[in-house]
Write an enzyme that holds these catalytic residues in place. Structure first.
Site, PDB file in Angstrom:
ATOM      1  N   THR A   1       0.828  -1.199   0.000  1.00  0.00           N
ATOM      2  CA  THR A   1       0.000   0.000   0.000  1.00  0.00           C
ATOM      3  C   THR A   1       0.870   1.259   0.000  1.00  0.00           C
ATOM      4  O   THR A   1       1.798   1.384   0.800  1.00  0.00           O
ATOM      5  CB  THR A   1      -0.936  -0.001   1.224  1.00  0.00           C
ATOM      6  OG1 THR A   1      -1.813  -1.114   1.125  1.00  0.00           O
ATOM      7  CG2 THR A   1      -1.727   1.262   1.324  1.00  0.00           C
TER       8      THR A   1
ATOM      9  N   ASN B   1       1.697  -9.585  10.967  1.00  0.00           N
ATOM     10  CA  ASN B   1       2.379  -8.318  10.722  1.00  0.00           C
ATOM     11  C   ASN B   1       1.577  -7.169  11.325  1.00  0.00           C
ATOM     12  O   ASN B   1       0.353  -7.221  11.409  1.00  0.00           O
ATOM     13  CB  ASN B   1       2.606  -8.105   9.220  1.00  0.00           C
ATOM     14  CG  ASN B   1       1.490  -7.324   8.558  1.00  0.00           C
ATOM     15  OD1 ASN B   1       1.454  -6.089   8.592  1.00  0.00           O
ATOM     16  ND2 ASN B   1       0.529  -8.048   7.972  1.00  0.00           N
TER      17      ASN B   1
ATOM     18  N   MET C   1       2.769  -3.845  10.260  1.00  0.00           N
ATOM     19  CA  MET C   1       3.687  -2.937   9.569  1.00  0.00           C
ATOM     20  C   MET C   1       3.217  -1.491   9.628  1.00  0.00           C
ATOM     21  O   MET C   1       4.015  -0.573   9.853  1.00  0.00           O
ATOM     22  CB  MET C   1       3.863  -3.365   8.107  1.00  0.00           C
ATOM     23  CG  MET C   1       4.376  -4.796   7.934  1.00  0.00           C
ATOM     24  SD  MET C   1       5.986  -5.110   8.671  1.00  0.00           S
ATOM     25  CE  MET C   1       7.043  -4.229   7.523  1.00  0.00           C
ATOM     26  N   GLY C   2       1.929  -1.240   9.378  1.00  0.00           N
ATOM     27  CA  GLY C   2       1.415   0.121   9.465  1.00  0.00           C
ATOM     28  C   GLY C   2       1.665   0.983   8.236  1.00  0.00           C
ATOM     29  O   GLY C   2       2.007   2.172   8.361  1.00  0.00           O
ATOM     30  N   PHE C   3       1.475   0.402   7.052  1.00  0.00           N
ATOM     31  CA  PHE C   3       1.614   1.169   5.795  1.00  0.00           C
ATOM     32  C   PHE C   3       2.970   1.882   5.713  1.00  0.00           C
ATOM     33  O   PHE C   3       3.070   3.047   5.331  1.00  0.00           O
ATOM     34  CB  PHE C   3       0.497   2.215   5.665  1.00  0.00           C
ATOM     35  CG  PHE C   3      -0.856   1.674   5.302  1.00  0.00           C
ATOM     36  CD1 PHE C   3      -1.054   0.345   4.974  1.00  0.00           C
ATOM     37  CD2 PHE C   3      -1.956   2.521   5.290  1.00  0.00           C
ATOM     38  CE1 PHE C   3      -2.315  -0.141   4.635  1.00  0.00           C
ATOM     39  CE2 PHE C   3      -3.224   2.053   4.949  1.00  0.00           C
ATOM     40  CZ  PHE C   3      -3.409   0.725   4.637  1.00  0.00           C
TER      41      PHE C   3
ATOM     42  N   ASN D   1      -2.086  -0.317  -4.964  1.00  0.00           N
ATOM     43  CA  ASN D   1      -2.948  -0.343  -3.788  1.00  0.00           C
ATOM     44  C   ASN D   1      -2.667   0.926  -2.980  1.00  0.00           C
ATOM     45  O   ASN D   1      -1.510   1.221  -2.666  1.00  0.00           O
ATOM     46  CB  ASN D   1      -2.610  -1.607  -2.980  1.00  0.00           C
ATOM     47  CG  ASN D   1      -3.459  -1.811  -1.759  1.00  0.00           C
ATOM     48  OD1 ASN D   1      -3.461  -0.988  -0.852  1.00  0.00           O
ATOM     49  ND2 ASN D   1      -4.146  -2.939  -1.698  1.00  0.00           N
TER      50      ASN D   1
ATOM     51  N   ASN E   1      -7.501   0.340  -0.188  1.00  0.00           N
ATOM     52  CA  ASN E   1      -7.288  -0.544   0.947  1.00  0.00           C
ATOM     53  C   ASN E   1      -7.803   0.120   2.222  1.00  0.00           C
ATOM     54  O   ASN E   1      -7.154   1.010   2.773  1.00  0.00           O
ATOM     55  CB  ASN E   1      -5.807  -0.881   1.092  1.00  0.00           C
ATOM     56  CG  ASN E   1      -5.533  -1.862   2.222  1.00  0.00           C
ATOM     57  OD1 ASN E   1      -6.451  -2.355   2.870  1.00  0.00           O
ATOM     58  ND2 ASN E   1      -4.264  -2.134   2.462  1.00  0.00           N
TER      59      ASN E   1
ATOM     60  N   SER F   1      -6.777  -2.816   6.305  1.00  0.00           N
ATOM     61  CA  SER F   1      -5.630  -3.140   7.150  1.00  0.00           C
ATOM     62  C   SER F   1      -5.992  -2.947   8.614  1.00  0.00           C
ATOM     63  O   SER F   1      -6.584  -1.923   8.982  1.00  0.00           O
ATOM     64  CB  SER F   1      -4.435  -2.250   6.800  1.00  0.00           C
ATOM     65  OG  SER F   1      -3.410  -2.403   7.761  1.00  0.00           O
TER      66      SER F   1
ATOM     67  N   ASN G   1      -3.790  -2.457  10.925  1.00  0.00           N
ATOM     68  CA  ASN G   1      -2.616  -1.898  11.584  1.00  0.00           C
ATOM     69  C   ASN G   1      -2.543  -0.376  11.572  1.00  0.00           C
ATOM     70  O   ASN G   1      -1.559   0.203  12.030  1.00  0.00           O
ATOM     71  CB  ASN G   1      -1.352  -2.483  10.946  1.00  0.00           C
ATOM     72  CG  ASN G   1      -1.305  -3.993  11.093  1.00  0.00           C
ATOM     73  OD1 ASN G   1      -1.602  -4.518  12.163  1.00  0.00           O
ATOM     74  ND2 ASN G   1      -0.960  -4.684  10.026  1.00  0.00           N
ATOM     75  N   THR G   2      -3.574   0.279  11.037  1.00  0.00           N
ATOM     76  CA  THR G   2      -3.717   1.737  11.137  1.00  0.00           C
ATOM     77  C   THR G   2      -4.982   1.995  11.945  1.00  0.00           C
ATOM     78  O   THR G   2      -6.077   1.653  11.488  1.00  0.00           O
ATOM     79  CB  THR G   2      -3.830   2.386   9.751  1.00  0.00           C
ATOM     80  OG1 THR G   2      -2.618   2.146   9.021  1.00  0.00           O
ATOM     81  CG2 THR G   2      -4.038   3.892   9.876  1.00  0.00           C
TER      82      THR G   2
ATOM     83  N   LYS H   1     -10.556  -3.462  -1.416  1.00  0.00           N
ATOM     84  CA  LYS H   1     -10.072  -4.580  -0.608  1.00  0.00           C
ATOM     85  C   LYS H   1     -10.713  -4.529   0.765  1.00  0.00           C
ATOM     86  O   LYS H   1     -10.641  -3.511   1.454  1.00  0.00           O
ATOM     87  CB  LYS H   1      -8.548  -4.543  -0.483  1.00  0.00           C
ATOM     88  CG  LYS H   1      -7.965  -5.783   0.200  1.00  0.00           C
ATOM     89  CD  LYS H   1      -6.467  -5.848   0.009  1.00  0.00           C
ATOM     90  CE  LYS H   1      -5.906  -7.161   0.550  1.00  0.00           C
ATOM     91  NZ  LYS H   1      -4.466  -7.313   0.239  1.00  0.00           N
TER      92      LYS H   1
ATOM     93  N   ASN I   1      -8.296  -9.187   3.409  1.00  0.00           N
ATOM     94  CA  ASN I   1      -7.019  -8.843   4.030  1.00  0.00           C
ATOM     95  C   ASN I   1      -6.712  -9.798   5.184  1.00  0.00           C
ATOM     96  O   ASN I   1      -7.362 -10.824   5.340  1.00  0.00           O
ATOM     97  CB  ASN I   1      -7.078  -7.385   4.515  1.00  0.00           C
ATOM     98  CG  ASN I   1      -5.730  -6.688   4.452  1.00  0.00           C
ATOM     99  OD1 ASN I   1      -4.712  -7.259   4.822  1.00  0.00           O
ATOM    100  ND2 ASN I   1      -5.721  -5.446   3.996  1.00  0.00           N
ATOM    101  N   THR I   2      -5.738  -9.439   6.014  1.00  0.00           N
ATOM    102  CA  THR I   2      -5.386 -10.253   7.178  1.00  0.00           C
ATOM    103  C   THR I   2      -6.471 -10.171   8.244  1.00  0.00           C
ATOM    104  O   THR I   2      -7.311  -9.275   8.237  1.00  0.00           O
ATOM    105  CB  THR I   2      -4.057  -9.775   7.776  1.00  0.00           C
ATOM    106  OG1 THR I   2      -4.186  -8.393   8.144  1.00  0.00           O
ATOM    107  CG2 THR I   2      -2.925  -9.927   6.775  1.00  0.00           C
TER     108      THR I   2
END
Length: 342
Positions: A84, A109, A111-113, A137, A168, A171, A173-174, A205, A234-235
């Site tokens: 992303t 993960n 990761m946080g973009f 993405n 996206n 996620s 993670n944000t 997504k 997604n995850t």
């Protein structure tokens, strides 16, 4: 390339990922023959007006900044989705943030973009050979005051160079990002993205961690705002039974434990859309049989990510060739004929 597998597993997961991207980028420059995109008339398919040489795609998150586009096509993928990417560069979440769950053939993960920003990636995209379908993405910066405006910016820039653009909003993670999957926020987001994309196909997504009412609402909004396809999914933030010592880490879980949930969400979105929107299935796909099962369950395309960690870089080629054999075995002339036939 199997030689590199034990070496990569001997080092930290994120360092191994970075090394892999550098190696594949170097191979794409001609230092080693990788074989190229798998092409077979039985595998060619058309989704959202785009011709895909085969239905096996690289999921977003592998090559966030588009550093190894040609290398991934050379591994056999019919499509590569980079990102992303966010409007501004951002470092992502604190390390460590990527964990192998080897016993579970999974990854967590958070990761946080992390990425260098979409404008930094555009020159690399321009230089790529684009042997297959190239997608971008896009996401919002973590500290953005107007995340919907961030998405419009990302879509507008990506649409100039991508074969399709993916929004996206799934996620985990944000903080707060998944709230954009619901209600007025989703409709406002999709309206702005639709206006920004011009004539470029737009994909959405979604997360696997949704209630049935959410799925119905997302499907209705996607159809109303002319979304061309849904990427499912997604995850997950859910935690099935896991064996690894990293099972308690926070973040999104991907890989083999996601397989059942990914299958269920594919079925749910197939029902919610009535088959009117193409679906791309992601999550736990680790071989040709699973890719074929997703296609027969209603997916027009599939994407790989975590299985590459455990199956190696030859996975896309093996899946594509195995899929061609399965289609021929069951009398399907091509991928489109098999979609939803299960």
């Amino acid at each position: 390339m199997a030689f590199y597998h034990p070496l990569l597993f001997a080092i930290d997961a994120e360092r191994a990922h970075r090394l892999t991207i550098r190696l594949i980028s170097a191979w794409s420059g001609g230092t080693a023959p990788l074989g190229g995109v798998v092409r077979d008339p039985r595998l060619e398919t058309r989704v959202a007006g785009i011709s895909f040489p085969n239905p096996i795609g690289l999921a977003a998150g592998v090559d966030k900044d588009g550093e190894a586009i040609d290398g991934f096509f050379a591994l056999g993928f019919g499509s590569v989705e980079i990102g992303t990417l966010t409007p501004l560069p951002q470092p992502g979440n604190p390390k460590p943030r990527l964990f192998r769950l080897t016993e579970d053939r999974a990854v967590i993960n958070r990761m946080g973009f992390n990425n260098g920003g979409i404008e930094a990636a555009l020159p690399r995209i321009d230089r790529s050979g684009r042997a297959g379908v190239l997608a971008i993405n896009v996401g919002a910066n973590k500290d953005a005051t107007d995340r919907i405006a961030d998405y419009a910016t990302g879509v507008r820039l990506a649409a100039k160079v991508a074969d399709y653009v993916t929004i996206n909003i799934s996620s985990p993670n944000t903080p707060g990002l998944r709230d954009l999957q619901r209600g007025d926020a989703l409709n406002e987001l999709l309206a702005g993205a639709d206006e920004a994309r011009g004539l470029t196909p737009l994909f959405l997504k979604v997360a696997p961690d949704l209630e049935l009412a959410d799925i119905d609402a997302i499907a209705a909004a996607a159809i109303a705002h002319r979304i061309d396809a849904l990427i499912v999914s997604n995850t997950t933030i859910s935690r099935p039974a896991l064996q690894s010592r990293h099972a308690g880490e926070s973040g999104g879980l991907s890989g083999a434990p996601l397989k059942g949930l990914a299958r269920q969400r594919l079925a749910d979105f197939r029902a919610a859309t009535g088959g009117t929107l193409p679906l791309i299935s992601v999550g736990g796909i680790d071989g040709a049989e699973e890719a074929y099962a997703r296609i027969r369950a209603g997916a027009s395309l599939v994407q790989l990510y975590t299985a590459l960690v455990y199956e190696g870089p030859g996975l896309a080629r093996r899946v594509a060739r195995g899929l061609a054999t399965l289609l021929e075995r069951d009398g399907f002339a091509d991928v489109a004929a098999a979609v939803g036939s299960g």
